[in-house]
Design a protein around this motif. Sequence first.
Motif, PDB file in Angstrom:
ATOM      1  N   LEU A 151      15.809  14.060   7.402  1.00  0.00           N
ATOM      2  CA  LEU A 151      16.324  15.463   7.199  1.00  0.00           C
ATOM      3  C   LEU A 151      15.590  16.826   6.778  1.00  0.00           C
ATOM      4  CD1 LEU A 151      18.948  16.571   5.526  1.00  0.00           C
ATOM      5  CD2 LEU A 151      18.053  15.859   3.177  1.00  0.00           C
ATOM      6  N   PRO A 152      15.962  17.523   7.843  1.00  0.00           N
ATOM      7  CA  PRO A 152      15.080  18.784   7.765  1.00  0.00           C
ATOM      8  C   PRO A 152      15.253  20.101   6.696  1.00  0.00           C
ATOM      9  CG  PRO A 152      16.167  18.835   9.260  1.00  0.00           C
ATOM     10  CD  PRO A 152      16.753  18.063   8.530  1.00  0.00           C
ATOM     11  N   ILE A 153      14.463  20.132   5.913  1.00  0.00           N
ATOM     12  CA  ILE A 153      14.968  21.022   4.818  1.00  0.00           C
ATOM     13  C   ILE A 153      14.405  22.234   4.696  1.00  0.00           C
ATOM     14  CG2 ILE A 153      15.839  19.379   3.099  1.00  0.00           C
ATOM     15  CD1 ILE A 153      13.466  19.966   1.740  1.00  0.00           C
ATOM     16  N   LYS A 154      14.280  23.549   4.146  1.00  0.00           N
ATOM     17  CA  LYS A 154      13.325  24.053   3.280  1.00  0.00           C
ATOM     18  C   LYS A 154      12.916  24.030   1.940  1.00  0.00           C
ATOM     19  CE  LYS A 154      15.048  27.177   7.589  1.00  0.00           C
ATOM     20  NZ  LYS A 154      14.274  27.209   8.003  1.00  0.00           N
ATOM     21  N   ARG A 155      11.688  24.194   1.561  1.00  0.00           N
ATOM     22  CA  ARG A 155      11.179  23.880   0.638  1.00  0.00           C
ATOM     23  C   ARG A 155      12.061  25.080  -0.281  1.00  0.00           C
ATOM     24  NH1 ARG A 155       6.829  27.306  -0.291  1.00  0.00           N
ATOM     25  NH2 ARG A 155       4.871  27.729   1.318  1.00  0.00           N
ATOM     26  N   SER A 156      11.916  26.591   0.119  1.00  0.00           N
ATOM     27  CA  SER A 156      12.802  27.404  -0.869  1.00  0.00           C
ATOM     28  C   SER A 156      13.685  27.911  -1.185  1.00  0.00           C
ATOM     29  CB  SER A 156      12.460  28.691   0.665  1.00  0.00           C
ATOM     30  OG  SER A 156      13.216  29.126   2.114  1.00  0.00           O
ATOM     31  N   GLN A 157      14.439  27.295  -0.449  1.00  0.00           N
ATOM     32  CA  GLN A 157      15.738  26.604  -0.511  1.00  0.00           C
ATOM     33  C   GLN A 157      16.206  25.836  -2.341  1.00  0.00           C
ATOM     34  OE1 GLN A 157      17.187  25.060   2.498  1.00  0.00           O
ATOM     35  NE2 GLN A 157      19.267  26.332   2.014  1.00  0.00           N
ATOM     36  N   PHE A 158      14.482  25.546  -2.655  1.00  0.00           N
ATOM     37  CA  PHE A 158      14.608  24.549  -4.111  1.00  0.00           C
ATOM     38  C   PHE A 158      13.606  25.226  -4.498  1.00  0.00           C
ATOM     39  CE2 PHE A 158      16.583  21.631  -0.032  1.00  0.00           C
ATOM     40  CZ  PHE A 158      17.987  21.065  -0.993  1.00  0.00           C
ATOM     41  N   ASP A 159      12.738  26.221  -4.156  1.00  0.00           N
ATOM     42  CA  ASP A 159      11.889  26.738  -5.038  1.00  0.00           C
ATOM     43  C   ASP A 159      10.697  25.629  -5.489  1.00  0.00           C
ATOM     44  OD1 ASP A 159      13.405  28.964  -5.644  1.00  0.00           O
ATOM     45  OD2 ASP A 159      14.513  28.579  -7.155  1.00  0.00           O
ATOM     46  N   ILE A 160      10.506  25.060  -4.258  1.00  0.00           N
ATOM     47  CA  ILE A 160       9.273  24.729  -4.304  1.00  0.00           C
ATOM     48  C   ILE A 160       8.330  25.219  -3.582  1.00  0.00           C
ATOM     49  CG2 ILE A 160       8.444  22.247  -3.201  1.00  0.00           C
ATOM     50  CD1 ILE A 160      11.351  21.601  -3.127  1.00  0.00           C
ATOM     51  N   GLY A 161       6.878  25.559  -4.610  1.00  0.00           N
ATOM     52  CA  GLY A 161       6.323  26.224  -3.700  1.00  0.00           C
ATOM     53  C   GLY A 161       6.560  27.677  -4.366  1.00  0.00           C
ATOM     54  N   SER A 162       6.204  28.093  -5.568  1.00  0.00           N
ATOM     55  CA  SER A 162       5.938  29.455  -6.128  1.00  0.00           C
ATOM     56  C   SER A 162       4.906  30.026  -6.066  1.00  0.00           C
ATOM     57  CB  SER A 162       8.147  29.518  -7.652  1.00  0.00           C
ATOM     58  OG  SER A 162       6.641  28.441  -8.124  1.00  0.00           O
ATOM     59  N   GLY A 163       4.535  31.488  -6.635  1.00  0.00           N
ATOM     60  CA  GLY A 163       3.190  31.667  -6.938  1.00  0.00           C
ATOM     61  C   GLY A 163       3.009  32.151  -6.009  1.00  0.00           C
TER      62      GLY A 163
END
Length: 186
Positions: A151-163
Amino acid sequence: MKPRFRQLILVATAATSLFLSVAQARVDASKSTVIAISKQMNVPTEGKFKKFTAQLDFDPAKPTVGGAKLSIDTASYDLGDESYNQQVRGKDWFDTAQYPSATFVSSVIAPAGGNLFKVSGKLTIKGKSENVTLPVTVTQQGTTQIFDGALPIKRSQFDIGSGEWKDTSVVADEVLIKFHIVETKK
């Protein structure tokens, strides 16, 4: 024996048999894997979730009545280096103290030809949910069923990787979640 009571006994026996056949199937964690592949500075980086549970109810002859639930312990993500693992558990990434698990719960399983199925459901990571559909290949080997998919996802959709990690030029936004789930019947 009265006919109504006899029907109740038959229904109870059938329900017990169905429960026992489902209960006797279990996921073999030693043979199953869930990994996430991302790119850092365009170099693929693979991490493995060491702890997860899966509950599967699947009959290839009746896929539409099946279901799946996967729960992943986000603190078990292993990049092969403890300092990286600690960083990924922090607030900027998985925030495992606040969100200890990621889940997928299926809503629809549809045949897609041969041993391929389209599984739709809700993926929840860091408290954010998205409806997703993924292809799953099911292979039967004796009393074992193997479920493979990606399953390809975008990490930004889940707030993974902030700052500082929100910038997708260093760590790409695209992440591929791959799974290999082995279910055996006792």
